[in-house]
Design an enzyme around this catalytic site. Sequence first.
Site: not given
Length: 254
Positions: A34-36, A47, A82, A85, A202
């Site tokens: 996570d956090g890309n 992103r 996902n 998105r 995480r």
Amino acid sequence: MNLKGIYTAVRQLFVKNAEIDLDNLPQHIAVIMDGNGRWAKSKGLDRSAGHAAGAETLREIADYCSEIGIKVLTAYAFSTENWKRPQKEVDALMDLLYEYLCDADNKLVGKNNVVRVIGDVTPLREDIKKQITYVEEKTKNNDGMIINLAINYGGRDEITTAARKIAEQVKNGEIQPEDIDEKMIDNNLYTAGQPWPDIILRPSGEYRLSNFLLWQAAYSEFWYADICWPDFTPKHMKLAISKYQKRNRRFGGI
Ligand code: FPP
């Protein structure tokens, strides 16, 4: 130095000095990468650049884990949710997954790893499905670390699929409802035959499981880090393992 600076300096010291016991390693480590997006935004990038950096981090972490002797590494690459998105981001993620799988010959297969994809591959692009079959086939007889890539994976979907397979067996008269036990459900999951995750990790400061390994996580130890996945290094992994080794796992006992 302000409070945050002191905290960061102390943390870095811990990361640097963490020692691990190689004879008492977790067997299975699972990561929510996570956090890309936030990492990319903080650098003024798109992103998708964050996801590309995240894919590099996974390569580095996989190398480290297989070098120290971890048996299974599971990486959450794309969830059943996902697809919501923006199409541009979904396409970029699919391109990265394809590249990763194409690169597997050099980066993963030669290292004796077994590559497995967990999740429902049905709606994936044909070229990706073909490459999954190729990589899984090519690595299936290796005896190194198993890398589970969770693609179009959802814990609820996995359990539903297992229930459907078992119901089919009952319908065909192969088993009776009273034959169904936890072992049977476990054996019908994508991770059948593998140890459950000892650590679920995480980064990025979020504290959610997000539909990841719901069944398998029953007694996993959680590790949260306040850095984004692209900044995660083997040193952070070492710290997570070292903290894990100091935990007292009771599995419901005392
Ligand atoms: C969550 O962070 C991350 C994902 C949904 C995708 C993770 C995928 C990769 C790291 C690369 C592709 C994987 C492989 C195996 C090549 P986020 O993007 O939601 O971050 P944010 O919360 O900061 O927006």
